[in-house]
Design a protein around this motif. Structure first.
Motif, PDB file in Angstrom:
ATOM      1  N   THR A 270       7.209 -14.986  -6.156  1.00  0.00           N
ATOM      2  CA  THR A 270       6.621 -13.670  -6.388  1.00  0.00           C
ATOM      3  C   THR A 270       5.115 -13.830  -6.559  1.00  0.00           C
ATOM      4  O   THR A 270       4.665 -14.590  -7.406  1.00  0.00           O
ATOM      5  N   LEU A 271       4.360 -13.110  -5.742  1.00  0.00           N
ATOM      6  CA  LEU A 271       2.902 -13.191  -5.746  1.00  0.00           C
ATOM      7  C   LEU A 271       2.315 -11.818  -6.042  1.00  0.00           C
ATOM      8  O   LEU A 271       2.790 -10.808  -5.523  1.00  0.00           O
ATOM      9  N   VAL A 272       1.279 -11.787  -6.866  1.00  0.00           N
ATOM     10  CA  VAL A 272       0.659 -10.522  -7.248  1.00  0.00           C
ATOM     11  C   VAL A 272      -0.754 -10.469  -6.679  1.00  0.00           C
ATOM     12  O   VAL A 272      -1.521 -11.429  -6.797  1.00  0.00           O
ATOM     13  N   THR A 273      -1.076  -9.343  -6.069  1.00  0.00           N
ATOM     14  CA  THR A 273      -2.358  -9.177  -5.381  1.00  0.00           C
ATOM     15  C   THR A 273      -3.056  -7.906  -5.854  1.00  0.00           C
ATOM     16  O   THR A 273      -2.457  -7.055  -6.509  1.00  0.00           O
ATOM     17  N   GLU A 274      -4.328  -7.803  -5.460  1.00  0.00           N
ATOM     18  CA  GLU A 274      -5.095  -6.588  -5.711  1.00  0.00           C
ATOM     19  C   GLU A 274      -5.728  -6.152  -4.400  1.00  0.00           C
ATOM     20  O   GLU A 274      -6.324  -6.959  -3.684  1.00  0.00           O
ATOM     21  N   GLY A 275      -5.573  -4.878  -4.088  1.00  0.00           N
ATOM     22  CA  GLY A 275      -6.150  -4.335  -2.870  1.00  0.00           C
ATOM     23  C   GLY A 275      -7.589  -3.919  -3.072  1.00  0.00           C
ATOM     24  O   GLY A 275      -8.089  -3.849  -4.198  1.00  0.00           O
ATOM     25  N   LYS A 276      -8.264  -3.633  -1.963  1.00  0.00           N
ATOM     26  CA  LYS A 276      -9.649  -3.157  -2.000  1.00  0.00           C
ATOM     27  C   LYS A 276      -9.751  -1.898  -2.859  1.00  0.00           C
ATOM     28  O   LYS A 276     -10.757  -1.660  -3.523  1.00  0.00           O
ATOM     29  N   SER A 277      -8.659  -1.116  -2.900  1.00  0.00           N
ATOM     30  CA  SER A 277      -8.614   0.118  -3.692  1.00  0.00           C
ATOM     31  C   SER A 277      -8.449  -0.144  -5.192  1.00  0.00           C
ATOM     32  O   SER A 277      -8.431   0.796  -5.979  1.00  0.00           O
ATOM     33  N   LYS A 278      -8.282  -1.426  -5.571  1.00  0.00           N
ATOM     34  CA  LYS A 278      -8.041  -1.868  -6.956  1.00  0.00           C
ATOM     35  C   LYS A 278      -6.581  -1.659  -7.390  1.00  0.00           C
ATOM     36  O   LYS A 278      -6.236  -1.910  -8.535  1.00  0.00           O
ATOM     37  N   GLU A 279      -5.726  -1.185  -6.469  1.00  0.00           N
ATOM     38  CA  GLU A 279      -4.285  -1.095  -6.745  1.00  0.00           C
ATOM     39  C   GLU A 279      -3.699  -2.497  -6.668  1.00  0.00           C
ATOM     40  O   GLU A 279      -4.180  -3.345  -5.903  1.00  0.00           O
ATOM     41  N   HIS A 280      -2.642  -2.721  -7.437  1.00  0.00           N
ATOM     42  CA  HIS A 280      -1.957  -4.016  -7.414  1.00  0.00           C
ATOM     43  C   HIS A 280      -0.666  -3.912  -6.610  1.00  0.00           C
ATOM     44  O   HIS A 280      -0.003  -2.871  -6.644  1.00  0.00           O
ATOM     45  N   TYR A 281      -0.350  -5.004  -5.929  1.00  0.00           N
ATOM     46  CA  TYR A 281       0.850  -5.073  -5.096  1.00  0.00           C
ATOM     47  C   TYR A 281       1.542  -6.402  -5.341  1.00  0.00           C
ATOM     48  O   TYR A 281       0.891  -7.414  -5.610  1.00  0.00           O
ATOM     49  N   VAL A 282       2.856  -6.371  -5.208  1.00  0.00           N
ATOM     50  CA  VAL A 282       3.663  -7.572  -5.384  1.00  0.00           C
ATOM     51  C   VAL A 282       4.270  -7.933  -4.033  1.00  0.00           C
ATOM     52  O   VAL A 282       4.768  -7.064  -3.310  1.00  0.00           O
ATOM     53  N   PHE A 283       4.215  -9.227  -3.714  1.00  0.00           N
ATOM     54  CA  PHE A 283       4.813  -9.733  -2.482  1.00  0.00           C
ATOM     55  C   PHE A 283       5.777 -10.851  -2.835  1.00  0.00           C
ATOM     56  O   PHE A 283       5.487 -11.681  -3.704  1.00  0.00           O
ATOM     57  N   VAL A 284       6.915 -10.853  -2.164  1.00  0.00           N
ATOM     58  CA  VAL A 284       7.956 -11.847  -2.413  1.00  0.00           C
ATOM     59  C   VAL A 284       8.217 -12.551  -1.081  1.00  0.00           C
ATOM     60  O   VAL A 284       8.667 -11.913  -0.124  1.00  0.00           O
ATOM     61  N   VAL A 285       7.884 -13.837  -1.031  1.00  0.00           N
ATOM     62  CA  VAL A 285       7.991 -14.604   0.209  1.00  0.00           C
ATOM     63  C   VAL A 285       8.749 -15.903  -0.051  1.00  0.00           C
ATOM     64  O   VAL A 285       8.799 -16.374  -1.188  1.00  0.00           O
ATOM     65  N   PRO A 286       9.340 -16.493   0.996  1.00  0.00           N
ATOM     66  CA  PRO A 286      10.042 -17.770   0.800  1.00  0.00           C
ATOM     67  C   PRO A 286       9.104 -18.823   0.198  1.00  0.00           C
ATOM     68  O   PRO A 286       7.906 -18.839   0.497  1.00  0.00           O
ATOM     69  N   VAL A 287       9.656 -19.694  -0.637  1.00  0.00           N
ATOM     70  CA  VAL A 287       8.836 -20.702  -1.315  1.00  0.00           C
ATOM     71  C   VAL A 287       8.192 -21.686  -0.345  1.00  0.00           C
ATOM     72  O   VAL A 287       7.194 -22.314  -0.678  1.00  0.00           O
ATOM     73  N   ASN A 288       8.741 -21.803   0.861  1.00  0.00           N
ATOM     74  CA  ASN A 288       8.186 -22.745   1.831  1.00  0.00           C
ATOM     75  C   ASN A 288       7.224 -22.066   2.804  1.00  0.00           C
ATOM     76  O   ASN A 288       6.921 -22.605   3.860  1.00  0.00           O
ATOM     77  N   SER A 289       6.734 -20.887   2.450  1.00  0.00           N
ATOM     78  CA  SER A 289       5.772 -20.193   3.309  1.00  0.00           C
ATOM     79  C   SER A 289       4.600 -19.693   2.474  1.00  0.00           C
ATOM     80  O   SER A 289       4.621 -19.761   1.251  1.00  0.00           O
ATOM     81  N   GLU A 290       3.595 -19.178   3.172  1.00  0.00           N
ATOM     82  CA  GLU A 290       2.409 -18.625   2.523  1.00  0.00           C
ATOM     83  C   GLU A 290       2.302 -17.153   2.856  1.00  0.00           C
ATOM     84  O   GLU A 290       2.679 -16.721   3.946  1.00  0.00           O
ATOM     85  N   LEU A 291       1.746 -16.395   1.928  1.00  0.00           N
ATOM     86  CA  LEU A 291       1.483 -14.985   2.168  1.00  0.00           C
ATOM     87  C   LEU A 291       0.334 -14.860   3.168  1.00  0.00           C
ATOM     88  O   LEU A 291      -0.701 -15.503   3.015  1.00  0.00           O
ATOM     89  N   ASP A 292       0.523 -14.047   4.201  1.00  0.00           N
ATOM     90  CA  ASP A 292      -0.537 -13.743   5.154  1.00  0.00           C
ATOM     91  C   ASP A 292      -1.242 -12.495   4.633  1.00  0.00           C
ATOM     92  O   ASP A 292      -0.673 -11.398   4.650  1.00  0.00           O
ATOM     93  N   LEU A 293      -2.469 -12.663   4.121  1.00  0.00           N
ATOM     94  CA  LEU A 293      -3.173 -11.559   3.467  1.00  0.00           C
ATOM     95  C   LEU A 293      -3.442 -10.389   4.407  1.00  0.00           C
ATOM     96  O   LEU A 293      -3.418  -9.232   3.974  1.00  0.00           O
ATOM     97  N   LYS A 294      -3.689 -10.660   5.683  1.00  0.00           N
ATOM     98  CA  LYS A 294      -3.923  -9.569   6.643  1.00  0.00           C
ATOM     99  C   LYS A 294      -2.649  -8.771   6.884  1.00  0.00           C
ATOM    100  O   LYS A 294      -2.666  -7.538   6.876  1.00  0.00           O
ATOM    101  N   LYS A 295      -1.535  -9.469   7.106  1.00  0.00           N
ATOM    102  CA  LYS A 295      -0.252  -8.778   7.300  1.00  0.00           C
ATOM    103  C   LYS A 295       0.142  -8.019   6.034  1.00  0.00           C
ATOM    104  O   LYS A 295       0.670  -6.912   6.103  1.00  0.00           O
ATOM    105  N   ALA A 296      -0.117  -8.629   4.889  1.00  0.00           N
ATOM    106  CA  ALA A 296       0.231  -8.004   3.610  1.00  0.00           C
ATOM    107  C   ALA A 296      -0.571  -6.716   3.412  1.00  0.00           C
ATOM    108  O   ALA A 296      -0.016  -5.687   3.022  1.00  0.00           O
ATOM    109  N   ALA A 297      -1.869  -6.776   3.675  1.00  0.00           N
ATOM    110  CA  ALA A 297      -2.717  -5.584   3.534  1.00  0.00           C
ATOM    111  C   ALA A 297      -2.220  -4.468   4.448  1.00  0.00           C
ATOM    112  O   ALA A 297      -2.113  -3.308   4.026  1.00  0.00           O
ATOM    113  N   LYS A 298      -1.903  -4.808   5.669  1.00  0.00           N
ATOM    114  CA  LYS A 298      -1.407  -3.815   6.623  1.00  0.00           C
ATOM    115  C   LYS A 298      -0.098  -3.201   6.127  1.00  0.00           C
ATOM    116  O   LYS A 298       0.108  -1.988   6.227  1.00  0.00           O
ATOM    117  N   ALA A 299       0.782  -4.020   5.570  1.00  0.00           N
ATOM    118  CA  ALA A 299       2.089  -3.547   5.101  1.00  0.00           C
ATOM    119  C   ALA A 299       1.978  -2.511   3.986  1.00  0.00           C
ATOM    120  O   ALA A 299       2.836  -1.642   3.851  1.00  0.00           O
TER     121      ALA A 299
END
Length: 159
Positions: free
Chosen positions: A50-79
């Protein structure tokens, strides 16, 4: 297991009638989520972090990805409809979510955040993620998350 206390995540799952299985590991000889999955005897593709991020808007978002992968920040922002997002600082995690690094769960945070789970989760009958305490995980059906949090499934991991 005798002597293991239920976490708030487990209590919330029970309150919502969601079946789960507990997974545990003991010791500090793990360096990352893949080590944790292997220590528990789990498939790293099926164990999620579980990864916690902050958008340009200052909103927070949570992303849940497999432990053997990395969050793609561009794909995440688009999502989530943001121009850009970035990871929060580790020192911000506990005050924001109520969880410590290594024990962050998408369930039971101090506040409800929009959560995106990597679409690979839907290929499994169950997925495994932190139960809110380091060394303790729960295994549930991916779509059971919808009973507890605002969740969507999308491709948010690096290829």
């Amino acid at each position: 297991m005798a002597g293991i206390k239920k976490t708030n995540v487990m209590r919330l799952l029970e309150q919502h009638g969601v079946d789960y299985e507990e997974h545990h590991y003991f010791g500090d000889d793990v360096a990352n989520g893949v080590d944790v999955a292997q220590k528990m005897g789990n498939d790293p593709n099926q164990q999620f972090k579980t990864l916690v991020t902050e958008g340009k808007s200052k909103e927070h978002y949570v992303f849940v990805v497999p432990v053997n992968s990395e969050l793609d920040l561009k794909k995440a922002a688009k999502a989530v409809g943001e121009k850009s997002i970035g990871m929060i600082k580790e020192k911000e995690l506990l005050p924001l979510t109520g969880y410590r690094h290594g024990g962050c769960s998408p369930i039971g945070m101090k506040k409800d955040f929009k959560t995106t789970v990597h679409q690979s989760a839907t290929a499994f009958d169950t997925i495994i993620f932190s139960a809110g305490k380091v060394g303790v995980s729960v295994e549930i059906a991916p779509h059971d998350l919808e009973k507890l949090i605002d969740v969507q499934f999308a491709d948010v991991a690096k290829a």
